[in-house]
Design an enzyme around this catalytic site. Structure first.
Site, PDB file in Angstrom:
ATOM      1  N   ASP A   1      -1.618   2.181   4.476  1.00 31.17           N
ATOM      2  CA  ASP A   1      -2.611   1.206   4.003  1.00 31.17           C
ATOM      3  C   ASP A   1      -3.863   1.369   4.857  1.00 31.17           C
ATOM      4  OD1 ASP A   1      -3.959  -0.920   2.934  1.00 31.17           O
ATOM      5  OD2 ASP A   1      -2.497  -2.444   3.491  1.00 31.17           O
TER       6      ASP A   1
ATOM      7  N   GLU B   1      -9.578  -0.674   8.184  1.00 31.13           N
ATOM      8  CA  GLU B   1      -8.142  -0.951   8.298  1.00 31.13           C
ATOM      9  C   GLU B   1      -7.387   0.282   8.756  1.00 31.13           C
ATOM     10  OE1 GLU B   1      -4.552  -2.750   5.481  1.00 31.13           O
ATOM     11  OE2 GLU B   1      -6.349  -1.897   4.566  1.00 31.13           O
TER      12      GLU B   1
ATOM     13  N   HIS C   1      -0.994  -7.351   8.446  1.00 33.58           N
ATOM     14  CA  HIS C   1       0.303  -7.715   7.871  1.00 33.58           C
ATOM     15  C   HIS C   1       1.308  -6.641   8.234  1.00 33.58           C
ATOM     16  CE1 HIS C   1      -0.498  -4.635   4.782  1.00 33.58           C
ATOM     17  NE2 HIS C   1      -1.703  -5.160   4.666  1.00 33.58           N
TER      18      HIS C   1
ATOM     19  N   ASP D   1     -10.022   1.026  -0.143  1.00 32.79           N
ATOM     20  CA  ASP D   1      -8.758   0.546   0.428  1.00 32.79           C
ATOM     21  C   ASP D   1      -7.656   1.241  -0.364  1.00 32.79           C
ATOM     22  OD1 ASP D   1      -6.461  -0.833   1.194  1.00 32.79           O
ATOM     23  OD2 ASP D   1      -7.460  -2.781   1.283  1.00 32.79           O
TER      24      ASP D   1
ATOM     25  N   ASP E   1       8.753   3.064 -26.556  1.00 34.29           N
ATOM     26  CA  ASP E   1       9.910   3.609 -25.847  1.00 34.29           C
ATOM     27  C   ASP E   1       9.517   4.193 -24.500  1.00 34.29           C
ATOM     28  OD1 ASP E   1       8.487   5.771 -26.695  1.00 34.29           O
ATOM     29  OD2 ASP E   1      10.207   6.890 -27.470  1.00 34.29           O
TER      30      ASP E   1
ATOM     31  N   HIS F   1      -9.803  -7.903  -3.810  1.00 34.12           N
ATOM     32  CA  HIS F   1      -8.785  -7.120  -4.507  1.00 34.12           C
ATOM     33  C   HIS F   1      -9.353  -6.413  -5.732  1.00 34.12           C
ATOM     34  CE1 HIS F   1      -5.187  -9.498  -2.640  1.00 34.12           C
ATOM     35  NE2 HIS F   1      -5.751  -8.667  -1.801  1.00 34.12           N
TER      36      HIS F   1
ATOM     37  N   HIS G   1       3.081  -5.009   1.995  1.00 32.30           N
ATOM     38  CA  HIS G   1       3.249  -6.244   2.759  1.00 32.30           C
ATOM     39  C   HIS G   1       4.742  -6.354   3.023  1.00 32.30           C
ATOM     40  CE1 HIS G   1      -0.824  -8.171   2.427  1.00 32.30           C
ATOM     41  NE2 HIS G   1      -0.949  -7.136   1.600  1.00 32.30           N
TER      42      HIS G   1
ATOM     43  N   GLU H   1      -7.092  -5.036  10.244  1.00 28.97           N
ATOM     44  CA  GLU H   1      -8.095  -4.876   9.196  1.00 28.97           C
ATOM     45  C   GLU H   1      -9.124  -6.004   9.135  1.00 28.97           C
ATOM     46  OE1 GLU H   1      -6.566  -5.700   5.176  1.00 28.97           O
ATOM     47  OE2 GLU H   1      -4.557  -5.706   6.042  1.00 28.97           O
TER      48      GLU H   1
ATOM     49  N   TYR I   1     -17.965  -9.882   4.418  1.00 31.60           N
ATOM     50  CA  TYR I   1     -18.344  -9.813   3.003  1.00 31.60           C
ATOM     51  C   TYR I   1     -19.464 -10.825   2.776  1.00 31.60           C
ATOM     52  CZ  TYR I   1     -13.621  -8.061   3.500  1.00 31.60           C
ATOM     53  OH  TYR I   1     -12.512  -7.405   3.961  1.00 31.60           O
TER      54      TYR I   1
ATOM     55  N   ARG J   1     -14.845  -3.418   5.316  1.00 30.57           N
ATOM     56  CA  ARG J   1     -13.522  -3.610   5.904  1.00 30.57           C
ATOM     57  C   ARG J   1     -13.105  -2.291   6.539  1.00 30.57           C
ATOM     58  NH1 ARG J   1     -11.356  -5.779   1.961  1.00 30.57           N
ATOM     59  NH2 ARG J   1     -10.115  -4.166   0.939  1.00 30.57           N
TER      60      ARG J   1
ATOM     61  N   HIS K   1      -9.949 -13.539   5.197  1.00 32.22           N
ATOM     62  CA  HIS K   1      -8.553 -13.105   5.164  1.00 32.22           C
ATOM     63  C   HIS K   1      -8.030 -12.871   6.576  1.00 32.22           C
ATOM     64  CE1 HIS K   1      -9.700  -8.897   5.992  1.00 32.22           C
ATOM     65  NE2 HIS K   1     -10.643  -9.032   5.073  1.00 32.22           N
TER      66      HIS K   1
END
Length: 456
Positions: free
Chosen positions: A267, A424, A354, A256, A38, A239, A361, A401, A405, A422, A350
């Site tokens: 972000d 950002e 964005h 991040d 519940d 991620h 995003h 950003e 890597y 990174r 990447h």
């Protein structure tokens, strides 16, 4: 809360409906999601629904007509449920509190919509979202069709409401920017707290807890997305979610993380040495990413294209990869060859930013819909014919950003292995260039080392 700005946004949508030939726009908030037994996941409203209504309760629908009506369907007051789940506004109070023309219990939705759609040229709703909305629209249209012998007229078009609302959401007003600046400020201070706390032996989830503590301590509703706290080799997983890996001396930690404040996201990413001092190879690649971000920031200004910042960063990173030997000139050729063939994607896979807003995003086209397609690099080593990247204008908010890597490989010297970096920041395009809202957290290597040294 002053809901005049939400009324003004609804008026803009109604005017857009008229300009497009008329119709009825239908928008639902997000559904509640059961977690187990519940227990439910924390409820978070649909962003476009909130953008037009300022209403954060579940089980709610907003209807706008090109004739100028605004209707809200929401849960009725219920003393028993309010005892357990909290206060409800109710349809009786909604017009006065929210500025809508009328409000009805949610149970009346299926009764009220078919007559509203009768004789309208089309129905507008968000494409590509919850399947509940198109299912209900089909149900209402079937009801209209069943009354055609009685003179009802079936709408002939179904159109994407996102095409109207997303463009509005792309440009932030001063109220939105104030919330986003505050969100960025809180998040930057959380990153500073995490840097001061982090040390060899503590675990990723402990660092995450420091972030979450600072978010809530300063009034944010919580994280805007799942926080990434990645130690050592984990920083090379784009991620990665904060786990239980220990932070180790000699490694980097990539965070991040950003909070949500007033329903608006921040972000931010920072990368720092666990023991407080960058090694030689770490510093060389870190300074390269800093230079790439500086190039991207300089390219983020009114009249530039959205992708200009990306290609500026790519050029700096590609030159650095050649200079360090991570990409060899014998195998990959000149700087232009590296970019044209997308050889840099081995270490930078990447995009450089964005849109940012109610969603991490955020809504808005990335390509110019008003210009003819052109032949251009696809970023994967080939070319394609597509619309050009759209022009940047004041009021747009985006992230910047770049990163690098480096995973272990036979042709990669071991000194570079497991370095993931990174950086950002959140930027609003201004009349002169762009404003970095998130620079409350240090970026330059010397500043990071000084902060961590003082915390020891």
């Amino acid at each position: 809360m002053d809901h005049s700005m939400y009324a003004a946004r609804r008026t803009r949508v109604i005017e857009a409906l008229r300009a497009a030939g008329g119709g009825v726009a239908v928008l639902a908030t997000a559904p509640e999601r059961q977690r187990n037994a519940d227990n439910h996941h924390p409820f978070r409203h649909d962003s476009s629904f909130y953008y037009l209504s300022g209403f954060a309760e579940p089980e709610s629908w907003l209807v706008l007509t090109s004739t100028g009506r605004s209707l809200l369907f929401c849960r009725p007051r219920d003393a028993e449920r309010e005892l357990w789940d909290g206060y409800r506004l109710g349809p009786e109070a909604a017009p006065g509190e929210l500025g809508v023309d009328e409000a009805h219990p949610i149970s009346r939705l299926d009764d009220e919509l078919p007559p509203l759609l009768n004789g309208q040229p089309g129905v507008w709703f968000p494409f590509g979202g919850s399947q509940e909305v198109p299912r209900r629209v089909t149900q209402w249209l079937d009801t209209v069709r069943s009354h055609e012998r009685m003179g009802w007229i079936m709408p002939t078009q179904q159109r994407d409401l996102n095409s109207l609302v997303d463009e509005m959401r792309l440009f932030k007003d001063e109220h939105e920017l104030a919330l986003m600046r505050r969100a960025a400020q809180i998040s930057a201070q959380a990153h500073v707290r995490a840097m001061r706390f982090a040390r060899p032996g503590c675990r990723e989830y402990e660092v995450e807890a420091e972030l979450l503590h600072e978010f809530r301590r300063q009034g944010a509703s919580g994280p805007a997305y799942g926080s990434i706290v990645a130690a050592g080799r984990n920083a090379c997983v784009l991620h990665y979610e904060a786990g239980d890996a220990p932070l180790q001396a000699g490694e980097l930690c990539l965070i991040d993380a950003g909070c949500e404040y007033g329903s608006y996201a921040s972000d931010i990413t920072r990368t720092f040495p666990v023991n407080g001092r960058f090694s030689g190879p770490q510093r060389e690649l870190y300074d390269l990413v800093v230079a790439a971000q500086e190039a991207a920031v300089a390219a983020t200004r009114p009249g530039a294209r959205k992708q200009d910042g990306h290609w500026a960063a790519v050029r700096v990173l590609s030159q650095g990869l050649l200079d360090t030997g991570l990409l060899s000139r014998d195998a990959h050729g000149s700087l232009d060859d590296v970019i044209e063939r997308a050889a840099y994607r081995r270490y930078y896979m990447h995009g450089t930013g964005h849109w940012l807003g109610l969603d991490v995003h955020d809504a808005g086209d990335y390509l110019s819909q008003a210009e003819a397609p052109v032949d251009q690099p696809d970023g994967m080593g080939g070319r394609r014919t597509s619309k050009p990247s759209r022009l940047l204008l004041p009021g747009m908010v985006l992230t910047i950003e770049p990163g690098l890597y480096v995973r272990p490989a036979p042709d990669v010297p071991e000194r570079w292995w497991h370095i993931g970096i990174r950086i950002e920041d959140d930027a609003v395009v201004t009349a002169e260039g762009c404003e970095l809202m998130s620079r409350g957290a240090p970026v330059r290597a010397d500043e990071i080392e000084a902060l961590m040294r003082d915390a020891r």
